[in-house]
Design a protein around this motif. Structure first.
Motif, PDB file in Angstrom:
ATOM      1  N   TRP A  64       0.810  -1.348   0.009  1.00 48.91           N
ATOM      2  CA  TRP A  64       0.150   0.153  -0.001  1.00 48.91           C
ATOM      3  C   TRP A  64       0.741   1.180   0.010  1.00 48.91           C
ATOM      4  O   TRP A  64       0.424   2.444  -0.161  1.00 48.91           O
ATOM      5  CB  TRP A  64      -1.105  -0.044   1.281  1.00 48.91           C
ATOM      6  N   ARG A  65       2.150   1.057   0.289  1.00 51.44           N
ATOM      7  CA  ARG A  65       3.130   2.205   0.300  1.00 51.44           C
ATOM      8  C   ARG A  65       3.216   2.706  -0.888  1.00 51.44           C
ATOM      9  O   ARG A  65       3.718   3.946  -1.125  1.00 51.44           O
ATOM     10  CB  ARG A  65       4.273   2.052   1.216  1.00 51.44           C
ATOM     11  N   ASN A  66       3.274   1.877  -1.958  1.00 49.26           N
ATOM     12  CA  ASN A  66       3.745   2.176  -3.463  1.00 49.26           C
ATOM     13  C   ASN A  66       2.785   3.130  -4.175  1.00 49.26           C
ATOM     14  O   ASN A  66       2.559   2.543  -5.341  1.00 49.26           O
ATOM     15  CB  ASN A  66       4.317   0.995  -4.278  1.00 49.26           C
ATOM     16  N   VAL A  67       2.023   3.850  -3.614  1.00 51.10           N
ATOM     17  CA  VAL A  67       0.894   4.361  -4.267  1.00 51.10           C
ATOM     18  C   VAL A  67       1.008   5.927  -4.196  1.00 51.10           C
ATOM     19  O   VAL A  67       1.688   6.768  -3.233  1.00 51.10           O
ATOM     20  CB  VAL A  67      -0.292   4.041  -3.782  1.00 51.10           C
ATOM     21  N   PRO A  68       0.558   6.656  -5.183  1.00 48.42           N
ATOM     22  CA  PRO A  68       0.593   8.331  -5.033  1.00 48.42           C
ATOM     23  C   PRO A  68      -0.610   9.076  -4.182  1.00 48.42           C
ATOM     24  O   PRO A  68      -0.561   9.894  -3.876  1.00 48.42           O
ATOM     25  CB  PRO A  68       0.355   8.666  -6.442  1.00 48.42           C
ATOM     26  N   ASP A  69      -1.276   8.167  -3.663  1.00 51.53           N
ATOM     27  CA  ASP A  69      -2.609   8.685  -2.797  1.00 51.53           C
ATOM     28  C   ASP A  69      -2.329   9.063  -1.400  1.00 51.53           C
ATOM     29  O   ASP A  69      -1.858   8.244  -0.330  1.00 51.53           O
ATOM     30  CB  ASP A  69      -3.630   7.417  -2.793  1.00 51.53           C
ATOM     31  N   LEU A  70      -2.102  10.395  -1.431  1.00 49.34           N
ATOM     32  CA  LEU A  70      -1.918  11.070  -0.090  1.00 49.34           C
ATOM     33  C   LEU A  70      -2.642  10.682   1.069  1.00 49.34           C
ATOM     34  O   LEU A  70      -2.314  10.484   2.141  1.00 49.34           O
ATOM     35  CB  LEU A  70      -1.584  12.584  -0.190  1.00 49.34           C
ATOM     36  N   PRO A  71      -4.080  10.606   0.785  1.00 48.10           N
ATOM     37  CA  PRO A  71      -4.745  10.251   2.017  1.00 48.10           C
ATOM     38  C   PRO A  71      -4.651   8.947   2.635  1.00 48.10           C
ATOM     39  O   PRO A  71      -4.549   8.705   3.768  1.00 48.10           O
ATOM     40  CB  PRO A  71      -6.309  10.138   1.357  1.00 48.10           C
ATOM     41  N   LEU A  72      -4.345   7.887   1.632  1.00 48.02           N
ATOM     42  CA  LEU A  72      -3.750   6.528   2.182  1.00 48.02           C
ATOM     43  C   LEU A  72      -2.302   6.690   2.931  1.00 48.02           C
ATOM     44  O   LEU A  72      -2.340   6.080   3.782  1.00 48.02           O
ATOM     45  CB  LEU A  72      -3.635   5.506   1.066  1.00 48.02           C
ATOM     46  N   LYS A  73      -1.566   7.405   2.427  1.00 47.07           N
ATOM     47  CA  LYS A  73      -0.184   7.593   2.817  1.00 47.07           C
ATOM     48  C   LYS A  73      -0.550   8.374   4.322  1.00 47.07           C
ATOM     49  O   LYS A  73       0.208   8.069   5.313  1.00 47.07           O
ATOM     50  CB  LYS A  73       0.688   8.658   2.188  1.00 47.07           C
ATOM     51  N   HIS A  74      -1.496   9.440   4.307  1.00 51.08           N
ATOM     52  CA  HIS A  74      -1.441   9.993   5.732  1.00 51.08           C
ATOM     53  C   HIS A  74      -2.264   9.138   6.710  1.00 51.08           C
ATOM     54  O   HIS A  74      -1.846   9.077   7.841  1.00 51.08           O
ATOM     55  CB  HIS A  74      -2.330  11.204   5.496  1.00 51.08           C
ATOM     56  N   ALA A  75      -2.924   8.376   6.229  1.00 48.45           N
ATOM     57  CA  ALA A  75      -3.792   7.464   7.354  1.00 48.45           C
ATOM     58  C   ALA A  75      -2.551   6.335   7.709  1.00 48.45           C
ATOM     59  O   ALA A  75      -1.864   5.946   6.862  1.00 48.45           O
ATOM     60  CB  ALA A  75      -4.961   6.634   6.616  1.00 48.45           C
ATOM     61  N   GLY A  76      -3.083   5.851   8.629  1.00 48.97           N
ATOM     62  CA  GLY A  76      -1.967   4.835   9.284  1.00 48.97           C
ATOM     63  C   GLY A  76      -1.625   3.798   8.328  1.00 48.97           C
ATOM     64  O   GLY A  76      -0.334   3.151   8.230  1.00 48.97           O
ATOM     65  N   GLY A  77      -2.528   3.234   7.801  1.00 49.09           N
ATOM     66  CA  GLY A  77      -2.348   2.093   6.923  1.00 49.09           C
ATOM     67  C   GLY A  77      -1.146   2.081   6.010  1.00 49.09           C
ATOM     68  O   GLY A  77      -0.466   0.825   5.565  1.00 49.09           O
ATOM     69  N   SER A  78      -0.928   2.906   5.379  1.00 46.67           N
ATOM     70  CA  SER A  78       0.246   3.175   4.377  1.00 46.67           C
ATOM     71  C   SER A  78       1.610   3.636   5.237  1.00 46.67           C
ATOM     72  O   SER A  78       2.568   3.452   4.565  1.00 46.67           O
ATOM     73  CB  SER A  78      -0.313   4.108   3.462  1.00 46.67           C
ATOM     74  N   TRP A  79       1.456   4.219   6.522  1.00 48.33           N
ATOM     75  CA  TRP A  79       2.447   4.661   6.947  1.00 48.33           C
ATOM     76  C   TRP A  79       2.678   4.436   8.338  1.00 48.33           C
ATOM     77  O   TRP A  79       3.290   3.671   8.812  1.00 48.33           O
ATOM     78  CB  TRP A  79       2.735   6.240   6.567  1.00 48.33           C
ATOM     79  N   GLY A  80       1.969   5.171   9.139  1.00 47.09           N
ATOM     80  CA  GLY A  80       2.231   5.156  10.662  1.00 47.09           C
ATOM     81  C   GLY A  80       1.816   4.014  11.299  1.00 47.09           C
ATOM     82  O   GLY A  80       2.242   3.776  12.603  1.00 47.09           O
ATOM     83  N   ASP A  81       1.025   3.156  10.680  1.00 49.55           N
ATOM     84  CA  ASP A  81       0.666   2.034  11.539  1.00 49.55           C
ATOM     85  C   ASP A  81       1.694   0.871  11.607  1.00 49.55           C
ATOM     86  O   ASP A  81       1.886  -0.034  12.448  1.00 49.55           O
ATOM     87  CB  ASP A  81      -0.483   1.192  10.590  1.00 49.55           C
ATOM     88  N   HIS A  82       2.789   1.222  10.798  1.00 47.48           N
ATOM     89  CA  HIS A  82       4.143   0.235  10.791  1.00 47.48           C
ATOM     90  C   HIS A  82       4.981   0.407  12.003  1.00 47.48           C
ATOM     91  O   HIS A  82       5.836  -0.179  12.115  1.00 47.48           O
ATOM     92  CB  HIS A  82       4.887   0.521   9.595  1.00 47.48           C
ATOM     93  N   PHE A  83       4.707   1.734  12.718  1.00 43.69           N
ATOM     94  CA  PHE A  83       6.086   1.842  13.913  1.00 43.69           C
ATOM     95  C   PHE A  83       5.432   2.753  15.019  1.00 43.69           C
ATOM     96  O   PHE A  83       4.220   3.163  14.888  1.00 43.69           O
ATOM     97  CB  PHE A  83       7.081   2.281  13.169  1.00 43.69           C
ATOM     98  N   LEU A  84       6.382   2.782  16.046  1.00 43.49           N
ATOM     99  CA  LEU A  84       5.977   3.675  17.036  1.00 43.49           C
ATOM    100  C   LEU A  84       7.499   4.293  17.553  1.00 43.49           C
ATOM    101  O   LEU A  84       8.210   3.509  18.201  1.00 43.49           O
ATOM    102  CB  LEU A  84       5.181   3.190  18.133  1.00 43.49           C
ATOM    103  N   ASP A  85       7.633   5.780  17.270  1.00 41.47           N
ATOM    104  CA  ASP A  85       8.939   6.293  17.641  1.00 41.47           C
ATOM    105  C   ASP A  85       8.553   6.469  19.333  1.00 41.47           C
ATOM    106  O   ASP A  85       8.158   7.912  19.546  1.00 41.47           O
ATOM    107  CB  ASP A  85       9.064   7.362  17.111  1.00 41.47           C
ATOM    108  N   LEU A  86       9.251   5.568  19.998  1.00 36.03           N
ATOM    109  CA  LEU A  86       8.812   5.891  21.435  1.00 36.03           C
ATOM    110  C   LEU A  86       9.420   7.000  22.050  1.00 36.03           C
ATOM    111  O   LEU A  86       8.659   7.735  23.021  1.00 36.03           O
ATOM    112  CB  LEU A  86       9.339   4.681  22.282  1.00 36.03           C
TER     113      LEU A  86
END
Ligand SMILES: [Zn+2]
Length: 342
Positions: A64-86
């Protein structure tokens, strides 16, 4: 000239964050988890095709990360759901011992904390933040807790459909369970990569009293470089897999979701390996030089992290199954449908 025209464009294309385990690593996490499931776990993943489906899906959120869709990138599924910088949480004045299990409550708390402790955060370059993700520390434990809820629901309705549903409904329910198990596999697996728990995710960031590396190939080397160089595969880990255990689901005195707290504890445990990795690099023991042999302790670290991810994943799957409650609403709805049938 070409360089000056292309470079800003290439920077925009460059992902701000890297994937965790390459696909091979995510597959191993799934293989470990499947091997850890006790016999009482439903046979939905018993077949070769089903196991392969879950393994394939463990790579899905990275696709899902290899797409141009900014709403998806912004929502966790494409980006932030993958980590937590403690570190960012404590930098914002939040206490990990009381961290809320509600995603949007956390968003509000973090935004307030970040504003109140603005000097603790690096300025954000708007040109490199088109998806508006640079403000956030990652959402992995919330994502995992939410997918856990979906999986638990899936086991609840599977029982009803198996009892009183049609064969097509039962088949659909089983397919859904595999899908959610695969997505969970990705996010739980990501969090066993220690560099997915830290702001030092790709070279040390900020104050650096111990002189750790700022090498921007570090993340990729841990994600897949060591696995590729050593040829590490599941059979080498099989003997160390132990049976899954049920995570506590009883209500907590502080009202937080127990599964969320268990996942947060798991992430905090993996975080302890962050400096171990940087110390290994400092000692020249990561084996990243071309043609170098990967030292045993570094291979052992990657093995231990894959095992930690696979065991936790099995625990999460098994807990969803054991914790499934009867879906009385669905059962009543099907009873009404059957009563109304000619
Ligand atoms: Zn990921």
């Amino acid at each position: 000239m070409i360089r000056s025209v292309l470079l800003p464009f290439l920077l925009l294309l460059a992902p701000a964050r890297l994937a965790a385990w390459d696909y091979e690593g995510h597959r191993m996490v799934v293989q470990i988890a499947l091997a850890a499931l006790p016999p009482e776990f439903p046979s939905i993943v018993g077949g070769k095709d089903e196991a392969e489906r879950v393994a394939f899906l463990s790579g899905e959120p990275d696709r899902w990360r290899n797409v141009p869709d900014l709403p998806l990138k912004h929502a966790g599924g494409s980006w932030g759901d993958h980590f937590l910088d403690l570190e960012y949480l404590t930098d914002a004045g939040l206490d990990l011992e009381t961290l809320t299990s509600f995603r949007y409550e956390f968003v509000l708390q973090f935004a307030r904390g970040r504003a109140a402790h603005a000097s603790a955060f690096k300025p954000i370059d708007p040109a490199r933040n088109q998806d508006r993700t640079a403000e956030w520390p990652g959402f992995a434990p919330w994502a995992i807790a939410e997918h856990f809820g979906r999986l638990r629901s899936g086991f609840s309705y599977l029982r009803v459909f198996e009892d009183v549903g049609t064969p097509a409904e039962t088949a659909n329910a089983r397919a859904n369970l595999l899908y959610v198990m695969g997505l969970l596999a990705h996010y739980v697996g990501d969090c066993s990569q220690p560099l997915h728990t830290t702001k030092h995710y790709n070279g040390w960031s900020g104050g650096n009293p111990r002189g750790y590396t700022t090498w921007n190939g570090l993340h990729a080397w841990i994600d897949g470089g060591i696995i590729a160089r050593t040829g590490l595969r599941f059979p080498a880990l099989r003997d160390r897999v132990v049976p899954a255990r049920v995570l506590p689901l009883g209500p907590r005195a502080d009202g937080r979701d127990p599964l969320f707290v268990a996942v947060l504890d798991y992430i905090r445990l993996q975080h302890r390996q962050v400096e171990v990795i940087y110390e290994l690099e400092k000692a020249g023991r990561l084996g990243q030089a071309p043609g170098a042999e990967v030292p045993a302790e570094t291979r052992a670290l990657v093995e231990a992290q894959l095992l930690a991810g696979g065991q936790m994943l099995a625990n999460v799957w098994f807990t969803a199954f054991r914790g499934a409650v009867p879906d009385t609403y669905l059962r009543a709805a099907i009873a009404r449908r059957q009563a109304a049938a000619p």
